[in-house]
Motif scaffolding. Sequence first.
Motif, PDB file in Angstrom:
ATOM      1  N   ALA A   1       0.822  -1.209   0.000  1.00 33.99           N
ATOM      2  CA  ALA A   1       0.000   0.000   0.000  1.00 33.99           C
ATOM      3  C   ALA A   1       0.854   1.256   0.000  1.00 33.99           C
ATOM      4  N   ARG A   2       2.167   1.112   0.252  1.00 31.85           N
ATOM      5  CA  ARG A   2       3.032   2.272   0.400  1.00 31.85           C
ATOM      6  C   ARG A   2       4.169   2.326  -0.608  1.00 31.85           C
ATOM      7  N   ALA A   3       4.275   1.338  -1.469  1.00 29.93           N
ATOM      8  CA  ALA A   3       5.308   1.344  -2.511  1.00 29.93           C
ATOM      9  C   ALA A   3       4.807   0.563  -3.710  1.00 29.93           C
ATOM     10  N   GLU A   4       5.356   0.874  -4.882  1.00 30.88           N
ATOM     11  CA  GLU A   4       4.903   0.234  -6.112  1.00 30.88           C
ATOM     12  C   GLU A   4       5.334  -1.229  -6.168  1.00 30.88           C
ATOM     13  N   ALA A   5       4.542  -2.009  -6.876  1.00 30.05           N
ATOM     14  CA  ALA A   5       4.786  -3.448  -6.954  1.00 30.05           C
ATOM     15  C   ALA A   5       6.142  -3.757  -7.577  1.00 30.05           C
ATOM     16  N   ASN A   6       6.528  -2.994  -8.617  1.00 28.51           N
ATOM     17  CA  ASN A   6       7.794  -3.291  -9.289  1.00 28.51           C
ATOM     18  C   ASN A   6       8.992  -2.981  -8.393  1.00 28.51           C
ATOM     19  N   TYR A   7       8.828  -2.069  -7.417  1.00 31.10           N
ATOM     20  CA  TYR A   7       9.903  -1.762  -6.478  1.00 31.10           C
ATOM     21  C   TYR A   7      10.041  -2.855  -5.424  1.00 31.10           C
ATOM     22  N   LEU A   8       8.912  -3.421  -5.000  1.00 28.85           N
ATOM     23  CA  LEU A   8       8.925  -4.426  -3.936  1.00 28.85           C
ATOM     24  C   LEU A   8       9.140  -5.847  -4.447  1.00 28.85           C
ATOM     25  N   ALA A   9       8.952  -6.071  -5.756  1.00 26.40           N
ATOM     26  CA  ALA A   9       9.042  -7.426  -6.304  1.00 26.40           C
ATOM     27  C   ALA A   9      10.349  -8.146  -5.964  1.00 26.40           C
ATOM     28  N   PRO A  10      11.525  -7.471  -5.966  1.00 23.71           N
ATOM     29  CA  PRO A  10      12.771  -8.187  -5.644  1.00 23.71           C
ATOM     30  C   PRO A  10      12.789  -8.813  -4.256  1.00 23.71           C
ATOM     31  N   THR A  11      11.943  -8.356  -3.332  1.00 27.92           N
ATOM     32  CA  THR A  11      11.921  -8.983  -2.013  1.00 27.92           C
ATOM     33  C   THR A  11      11.519 -10.448  -2.091  1.00 27.92           C
ATOM     34  N   GLU A  12      10.792 -10.815  -3.148  1.00 26.50           N
ATOM     35  CA  GLU A  12      10.389 -12.209  -3.325  1.00 26.50           C
ATOM     36  C   GLU A  12      11.603 -13.132  -3.402  1.00 26.50           C
ATOM     37  N   TYR A  13      12.703 -12.617  -3.960  1.00 32.31           N
ATOM     38  CA  TYR A  13      13.865 -13.472  -4.188  1.00 32.31           C
ATOM     39  C   TYR A  13      14.603 -13.841  -2.904  1.00 32.31           C
ATOM     40  N   THR A  14      14.372 -13.080  -1.828  1.00 29.35           N
ATOM     41  CA  THR A  14      14.984 -13.449  -0.549  1.00 29.35           C
ATOM     42  C   THR A  14      14.384 -14.745  -0.019  1.00 29.35           C
ATOM     43  N   GLY A  15      13.216 -15.110  -0.543  1.00 37.16           N
ATOM     44  CA  GLY A  15      12.591 -16.359  -0.127  1.00 37.16           C
ATOM     45  C   GLY A  15      13.446 -17.576  -0.448  1.00 37.16           C
ATOM     46  N   PHE A  16      14.271 -17.480  -1.487  1.00 42.87           N
ATOM     47  CA  PHE A  16      15.134 -18.610  -1.852  1.00 42.87           C
ATOM     48  C   PHE A  16      16.136 -18.906  -0.736  1.00 42.87           C
ATOM     49  N   LEU A  17      16.694 -17.856  -0.141  1.00 45.86           N
ATOM     50  CA  LEU A  17      17.654 -18.036   0.954  1.00 45.86           C
ATOM     51  C   LEU A  17      16.984 -18.687   2.159  1.00 45.86           C
ATOM     52  N   TRP A  18      15.765 -18.221   2.481  1.00 42.03           N
ATOM     53  CA  TRP A  18      15.041 -18.803   3.615  1.00 42.03           C
ATOM     54  C   TRP A  18      14.631 -20.242   3.323  1.00 42.03           C
ATOM     55  N   ALA A  19      14.216 -20.515   2.099  1.00 48.41           N
ATOM     56  CA  ALA A  19      13.828 -21.887   1.744  1.00 48.41           C
ATOM     57  C   ALA A  19      15.025 -22.825   1.828  1.00 48.41           C
ATOM     58  N   THR A  20      16.180 -22.342   1.374  1.00 44.48           N
ATOM     59  CA  THR A  20      17.407 -23.143   1.470  1.00 44.48           C
ATOM     60  C   THR A  20      17.744 -23.429   2.930  1.00 44.48           C
ATOM     61  N   PHE A  21      17.631 -22.407   3.770  1.00 49.68           N
ATOM     62  CA  PHE A  21      17.952 -22.550   5.193  1.00 49.68           C
ATOM     63  C   PHE A  21      17.009 -23.528   5.878  1.00 49.68           C
ATOM     64  N   TRP A  22      15.678 -23.308   5.744  1.00 48.77           N
ATOM     65  CA  TRP A  22      14.714 -24.158   6.423  1.00 48.77           C
ATOM     66  C   TRP A  22      14.701 -25.571   5.852  1.00 48.77           C
TER      67      TRP A  22
END
Length: 299
Positions: free
Chosen positions: A234-255
């Motif tokens: 609600a406070r930033a554009e989707a294209n700006y926030l989209a890269p945060t999705e890629y941090t999920g790979f690090l968490w998935a690898t860890f868990w």
Amino acid sequence: MRPIAPLIAFAVASLGIAIFSSMDAVMKGLVIALGAYNALTWRMLAGVVASGVPYALSRPPRPSRAAMRLHLVRAAVSAVMAFLFFWGLGRVPMAQAIALSFIAPIIALFLAAWLLKERITRLTLVATALAFAGVLLILWGQSHAELGEDAFWGALAILGSALCYAWNIILMRQQSLLAGPGEVAFYQSLFVAGLFLLAAPWLLRVPSVEHAPALILAAILATASLFLLSWAYARAEANYLAPTEYTGFLWATFWGWIVFGERVSVFTVAGAALIVGGCIIAARRRDQAPVADTEAQLP
């Protein structure tokens, strides 16, 4: 709405992804124990309570008709998306599942062209080819890892989920412009739970009490993630926030390593890099963002 620094929205979205990835680990264990349908249905029912109590205490106004329509549409998309993803997650390593789901932002560009009449550029086609090569590399590596036929079908299910998530990216941005985080979290849980309950007479089973803590934990994590992501979008554009999705790979690898003893193959890492690279290339042009911040696009 009070303006905030974009970096704060980015950090909040990153925290939302971290929490969501942790929920994935809890859910994978539940899917293995209960099956995808029962794990998701009971988690959603717990989520109705986890999100409904704080929402009710806030004494919210009645949702607008436009917001309610978006809640329903996103719930339908999310129900299919969640079932396909968690069914697949029970059959493939977590890191591989998350890597395959990264194809969603690329698909979102083509959905945006169809739904929002945005232009597909040559750069988008190059990015798509790169991401598709990453998907093929992951699948090729999977075929050499002897994970079994179930893993192949699980990978296809996750790709199907990514298609739904691409649409979800567009809906999430539109929804956040019409409703607050508490409203989004509550109605998302309520409507998705309602859709899953349609099959309850044939598929629903009462889980043993030993699974209750994990179901409650998954519901709390999912609710917290929905709240944080809705707040950030609600406070930033989707294209700006989209890269945060890629941090999920690090968490998935860890868990995946900590909880399930999963190892990440070089094919998965290389494929994820190609997919992420394609998404970054596609995002270089701001006018090709999946969702533009205009009320004209709201239904």
